[in-house]
Design a protein around this motif. Structure first.
Motif, mmCIF file in Angstrom:
data_model
loop_
_atom_site.group_PDB
_atom_site.id
_atom_site.type_symbol
_atom_site.label_atom_id
_atom_site.label_comp_id
_atom_site.label_asym_id
_atom_site.label_seq_id
_atom_site.Cartn_x
_atom_site.Cartn_y
_atom_site.Cartn_z
ATOM 1 N N GLN A 163 1.931 2.040 7.668
ATOM 2 C CA GLN A 163 2.546 0.734 7.508
ATOM 3 C C GLN A 163 3.771 0.588 8.388
ATOM 4 O O GLN A 163 4.561 1.529 8.547
ATOM 5 C CB GLN A 163 2.945 0.486 6.041
ATOM 6 N N LEU A 164 3.976 -0.589 8.950
ATOM 7 C CA LEU A 164 5.164 -0.926 9.728
ATOM 8 C C LEU A 164 5.943 -1.998 8.964
ATOM 9 O O LEU A 164 5.361 -2.986 8.487
ATOM 10 C CB LEU A 164 4.776 -1.468 11.112
ATOM 11 N N ARG A 165 7.241 -1.803 8.850
ATOM 12 C CA ARG A 165 8.030 -2.787 8.110
ATOM 13 C C ARG A 165 8.253 -4.031 8.962
ATOM 14 O O ARG A 165 8.724 -3.941 10.099
ATOM 15 C CB ARG A 165 9.386 -2.184 7.703
ATOM 16 N N PRO A 166 7.909 -5.192 8.437
ATOM 17 C CA PRO A 166 8.073 -6.416 9.222
ATOM 18 C C PRO A 166 9.554 -6.784 9.382
ATOM 19 O O PRO A 166 10.372 -6.402 8.559
ATOM 20 C CB PRO A 166 7.311 -7.459 8.405
ATOM 21 N N GLY B 26 0.784 -1.230 0.000
ATOM 22 C CA GLY B 26 0.000 0.000 0.000
ATOM 23 C C GLY B 26 0.810 1.271 0.000
ATOM 24 O O GLY B 26 0.246 2.365 -0.154
ATOM 25 N N LEU B 27 2.124 1.194 0.169
ATOM 26 C CA LEU B 27 2.955 2.397 0.127
ATOM 27 C C LEU B 27 2.939 2.986 -1.285
ATOM 28 O O LEU B 27 3.138 2.269 -2.279
ATOM 29 C CB LEU B 27 4.399 2.082 0.529
ATOM 30 N N GLN B 28 2.724 4.292 -1.372
ATOM 31 C CA GLN B 28 2.790 4.989 -2.648
ATOM 32 C C GLN B 28 4.153 5.652 -2.756
ATOM 33 O O GLN B 28 4.594 6.367 -1.841
ATOM 34 C CB GLN B 28 1.689 6.046 -2.751
ATOM 35 N N ILE B 29 4.827 5.428 -3.866
ATOM 36 C CA ILE B 29 6.167 5.977 -4.071
ATOM 37 C C ILE B 29 6.138 6.838 -5.326
ATOM 38 O O ILE B 29 5.617 6.440 -6.368
ATOM 39 C CB ILE B 29 7.214 4.862 -4.212
#
Length: 426
Positions: free
Chosen positions: A423-426, A115-118
């Motif tokens: 979002q959290l990076r796993p 879901g991150l938009q770059i």
């Protein structure tokens, strides 16, 4: 930096030397990068008005430079300003103001599975160092492009154009002031001392990009000594190739324009290549046209077999950027022979083919390694203004950052923007 200290005295006034200029430019660049497009455009329009208002002052300064010059006619042409050329500088700034803002353009945009938009977004380079030689209008073009693209610039023109450069800089500073932007966004070296060039080349961490515009020796020195990234300007060893399927009248007109319109610019044709099958019929007329315009020649043995009075050309002649009313001539067998000649002697600047054969034209356009290739057009069209860039800082031949006329797009780099929803990076 090196030998230059914090200030130097020029004509009785204390002025900042290169380290201080760079520090001021860095601060101004931050302001410029955050300014609105409307504000930067206003600065350009105010500067254009100032150029027109100060025309007499600029021409008087240019007269001082010309009076001190002992250079060739072609060099003096590059150095000379006229009312028309001052107007062209002003109109160029207004053209730049009308172009789309290059800063903030979204160059790419994608979304990751999480879901991150770059986004990849165009952003100014920062502080640019422009080192150029005799053409005073380069200072106005460079300043205008840098203001529009959100970059601060430090200009170091040739010693022979110092008075002209100062007068033009005064108009650019007036435009910045009128728009409420820092004057330090456009600065010039305080005097003609050659140490300023060395200071700029060694200014790693203070200047972000060096752009040299001038002869081969200047560009080679910059590339050899710079500790700052360089966007190199090409030596203008341009070729016009007249193919056997060329329209004869078109060929004659294009060669005259490509060589003689202005002999001292980097887009001037320096070598004429012509197919052997049409050379006996076409070459005498082309040479007569150019002779009537005051052109001299250096010709290979095959051309001299047609016109024995032409002076003989050496390999060194074919490798020379004349920047004068001199044309090298070689007779070739076909397009492959022409491409081989260009590969051997060319500088990867601009090449043109004159032909009515589309297949041969495509082979020529795809077969050269030059930054600009043309079909049935004068090489003198290699110019940022003619390309719709408003102006240019030079013609680049590098493969890493830019090729061809260096305009607004080439004066931006990019940053990445990442937009999330927690979002959290796993």
């Amino acid at each position: 930096m090196n030998a230059v200290t914090s200030v130097m005295e020029a004509e009785g006034q204390w002025v900042p030397a290169m380290p201080e200029l760079a520090a001021r430019a860095r601060a101004a660049a931050r302001v410029l990068a955050q300014s609105s497009s409307e504000t930067r455009n206003a600065a350009l329009r105010y500067a254009a008005a100032a150029l027109r208002e100060r025309q007499d002052e600029i021409l008087a300064a240019n007269a001082l430079d010309l009076a001190a010059s002992t250079a060739t006619a072609a060099f003096r042409d590059r150095l000379t300003l006229t009312p028309a050329r001052v107007e062209a500088m002003a109109a160029g700034l207004e053209d730049i103001a009308q172009l789309p803002d290059p800063v903030g353009r979204v160059l790419a945009d994608w979304t990751r599975p999480n879901g991150l938009q770059i986004r990849r977004v165009a952003t100014p380079v920062g502080v640019i160092g422009m080192i150029y030689e005799s053409r005073p209008n380069v200072g106005a073009d460079a300043a205008g492009l840098c203001i529009k693209s959100g970059n601060a610039v430090i200009l170091r023109g040739g010693s022979e154009s110092l008075h002209s450069a100062r007068a033009i800089h005064g108009a650019m500073a007036a435009g910045l002031r009128a728009a409420g932007l820092p004057e330090a966004a456009v600065q010039i070296a305080p005097d003609a001392d050659r140490r300023h060039v060395a200071d700029m080349l060694g200014a790693a961490g203070q200047i972000d990009l060096i752009i040299p515009r001038g002869g081969k020796s200047l560009v080679e020195r910059v590339q050899r000594e710079a500790r700052v990234p360089v966007l190199a300007h090409a030596e203008g060893l341009c070729h016009t190739y007249v193919h056997e399927a060329a329209d004869p009248e078109m060929a004659r007109g294009l060669v005259i324009n490509a060589k003689m319109r202005r002999t001292g610019i980097c887009g001037a044709t320096e070598t004429l290549l012509i197919d052997a099958s049409v050379a006996p019929a076409l070459l005498p007329g082309i040479v007569a046209d150019l002779t009537a315009k005051g052109c001299a020649f250096r010709a290979d043995a095959r051309a001299r077999a047609i016109l024995p009075d032409l002076p003989a050309a050496s390999d060194a002649d074919f490798g020379t950027e004349w920047l004068d009313a001199i044309l090298s001539i070689a007779v070739v067998d076909d397009v492959d022979d022409a491409l081989a000649h260009i590969a051997r002697f060319g500088s990867a600047h601009t090449e043109a083919i004159v032909t009515e054969d589309a297949e041969v034209a495509a082979k020529f356009l795809n077969g050269t390694d030059s930054a600009v290739v043309m079909w049935n057009a004068s090489t003198q069209f290699c110019d940022g203004g003619e390309f719709g860039f408003g102006a240019e800082i030079g013609i680049a031949t590098g493969r890493i950052h830019a090729r061809g006329p260096v305009g607004l797009e080439q004066l931006t780099i990019f940053r990445y923007e990442v937009i999330g929803t927690g979002q959290l990076r796993p």
